[in-house]
Design a protein around this motif. Structure first.
Motif, PDB file in Angstrom:
ATOM      1  N   ILE A 143       5.231  -1.680  -7.331  1.00  0.00           N
ATOM      2  CA  ILE A 143       4.300  -0.588  -7.023  1.00  0.00           C
ATOM      3  C   ILE A 143       3.308  -1.028  -5.942  1.00  0.00           C
ATOM      4  CG2 ILE A 143       2.396   0.810  -7.929  1.00  0.00           C
ATOM      5  CD1 ILE A 143       3.911   0.966 -10.582  1.00  0.00           C
ATOM      6  N   ILE A 144       2.767  -2.245  -6.081  1.00  0.00           N
ATOM      7  CA  ILE A 144       1.832  -2.775  -5.072  1.00  0.00           C
ATOM      8  C   ILE A 144       2.522  -2.850  -3.714  1.00  0.00           C
ATOM      9  CG2 ILE A 144       0.505  -4.806  -4.362  1.00  0.00           C
ATOM     10  CD1 ILE A 144       0.089  -5.374  -7.384  1.00  0.00           C
ATOM     11  N   LEU A 145       3.765  -3.337  -3.712  1.00  0.00           N
ATOM     12  CA  LEU A 145       4.505  -3.497  -2.455  1.00  0.00           C
ATOM     13  C   LEU A 145       4.747  -2.158  -1.764  1.00  0.00           C
ATOM     14  CD1 LEU A 145       6.182  -5.245  -0.474  1.00  0.00           C
ATOM     15  CD2 LEU A 145       8.156  -4.878  -1.977  1.00  0.00           C
ATOM     16  N   ILE A 146       5.267  -1.181  -2.508  1.00  0.00           N
ATOM     17  CA  ILE A 146       5.610   0.091  -1.849  1.00  0.00           C
ATOM     18  C   ILE A 146       4.378   0.884  -1.428  1.00  0.00           C
ATOM     19  CG2 ILE A 146       7.874   0.289  -2.951  1.00  0.00           C
ATOM     20  CD1 ILE A 146       6.732   2.238  -4.940  1.00  0.00           C
ATOM     21  N   THR A 147       3.257   0.722  -2.148  1.00  0.00           N
ATOM     22  CA  THR A 147       2.031   1.417  -1.726  1.00  0.00           C
ATOM     23  C   THR A 147       1.410   0.759  -0.496  1.00  0.00           C
ATOM     24  OG1 THR A 147       0.761   0.127  -3.364  1.00  0.00           O
ATOM     25  CG2 THR A 147       1.455   2.342  -4.009  1.00  0.00           C
ATOM     26  N   GLN A 148       1.802  -0.495  -0.227  1.00  0.00           N
ATOM     27  CA  GLN A 148       1.290  -1.177   0.967  1.00  0.00           C
ATOM     28  C   GLN A 148       2.147  -0.910   2.192  1.00  0.00           C
ATOM     29  OE1 GLN A 148      -1.639  -3.003   1.106  1.00  0.00           O
ATOM     30  NE2 GLN A 148      -1.921  -2.249  -0.980  1.00  0.00           N
ATOM     31  N   VAL A 149       3.476  -0.815   2.013  1.00  0.00           N
ATOM     32  CA  VAL A 149       4.381  -0.740   3.175  1.00  0.00           C
ATOM     33  C   VAL A 149       4.807   0.688   3.516  1.00  0.00           C
ATOM     34  CG1 VAL A 149       5.242  -3.065   2.718  1.00  0.00           C
ATOM     35  CG2 VAL A 149       6.497  -1.101   1.793  1.00  0.00           C
ATOM     36  N   GLU A 150       4.739   1.610   2.539  1.00  0.00           N
ATOM     37  CA  GLU A 150       5.207   2.970   2.785  1.00  0.00           C
ATOM     38  C   GLU A 150       4.099   3.820   3.423  1.00  0.00           C
ATOM     39  OE1 GLU A 150       7.142   6.246   3.348  1.00  0.00           O
ATOM     40  OE2 GLU A 150       8.173   4.450   2.613  1.00  0.00           O
TER      41      GLU A 150
END
Length: 317
Positions: A49-56
């Motif tokens: 969740i942290i990753l996709i909210t940062q890169v998307e």
């Protein structure tokens, strides 16, 4: 001889024993496997969740900024309890020093208080988005969101450190066996000697400030939100507004419900087994459910997740 006896008594209480699940030793490896799997799942899901909210790019909004911080908080929260519990299941000793016990309690209380405040900030974000949509971008700018998150993390630290110091300044006598899997306030206070009335009042005051007050603010926010949603002319608009709020509302009900039962329940009515079961619910089960609730009920996150997975698959092929 008297001095030796005093020294002996002092060394007896340089450590506690966390009983945890010692009453069911035959199941310890099964429990170890279950809790290890749960811990890895929580860390992995929240990290995604942290990753996709940062890169998307489509998730660069205040709602997902708060969700990213909430996911990081959940990782910290479970790390304060589960690894220690896994170690105790392996060794079957459960001994924990006074300092380690106090440190664990302080971290659990601070992170729990942060979660209460962060959930309130998330409720305010939804309130502004639905009740004041034209001013949403102006009010919920990045600087203000960062300030809300920072305040959520910082405000509880001095209070929780003070409360932990107050509890561990008490004399402990008799048994040093904590009927719990981590150092929580109710089971530790039961081992204290003398009058603990002031400490119990302090626990209630802190619980009111960090649990009840934020809970009331969230209820007020959702009262206004629901009122505004019902006034919307289009059914589709209502459904979309409800879907953006429902995930957060489910998490709020689960977390606050168990926190209120734990810290605002009258002391005589607290049973050891019941307290452990409730603690398992809010320290392990709810953090496990949170990523599922936020991903399965959020089309934007599911789309971003599928996009990330397809990108990774494309790179491999």
């Amino acid at each position: 001889m008297q001095m030796r006896g005093e020294i002996s008594n002092m060394t007896t209480f340089m450590e506690f024993v966390l009983l945890g699940f010692s009453d069911i030793p035959d199941l310890r490896w099964i429990l170890f496997g279950i809790f290890l799997l749960i811990y890895l799942t929580i860390v992995l899901c929240n990290s995604i969740i942290i990753l996709i909210t940062q890169v998307e790019p489509t998730l660069q909004s205040p709602m997902y900024f708060f969700l990213s911080n909430f996911s990081f908080l959940e990782i910290c929260y479970v790390t304060a309890t589960i690894p220690r519990m896994l170690m105790d299941l392996c060794t079957q000793k459960g001994t924990i020093s006074l300092l380690a016990c106090a440190t664990q309690m302080c971290f659990v209380l601070t992170l729990g208080g942060t979660e209460c405040l962060l959930l309130t900030a998330m409720a305010y974000d939804r309130y502004v988005a639905i009740c004041h949509p034209l001013h949403y971008a102006l009010i919920m700018n990045h600087k203000f969101c960062a300030q809300l998150v920072a305040a959520s993390w910082i405000c509880g630290i001095p209070v929780m450190i003070g409360q932990t110091c107050q509890i561990f300044s008490l004399p402990f006598c008799g048994s040093n066996r904590i009927h719990h899997f981590f150092c929580d306030i109710p089971p530790v206070l039961k081992l204290a000697c003398g009058d603990t009335f002031e400490n119990e009042i302090a626990v209630y005051v802190v619980a009111v400030v960090f649990v009840m007050a934020p809970c009331l603010l969230i209820i007020m926010s959702y009262g206004r939100i629901i009122s505004n949603i019902l006034k919307m002319p289009l059914v589709g608009g209502r459904a979309k507004a409800f879907s953006t709020c429902s995930s957060h509302l489910i998490v709020v009900v689960l977390f606050y419900g168990t926190a209120i039962i734990t810290y605002l329940q009258p002391k005589p009515s607290q049973s050891e087994g019941g307290g452990t079961l409730i603690s398992l619910f809010y320290t392990i089960l709810i953090p496990t459910l949170n990523p599922i609730i936020y991903t399965l009920r959020n089309n934007d996150i599911m789309f971003a997740l599928r996009k990330l997975l397809s990108y990774q698959h494309g790179r491999k092929t």
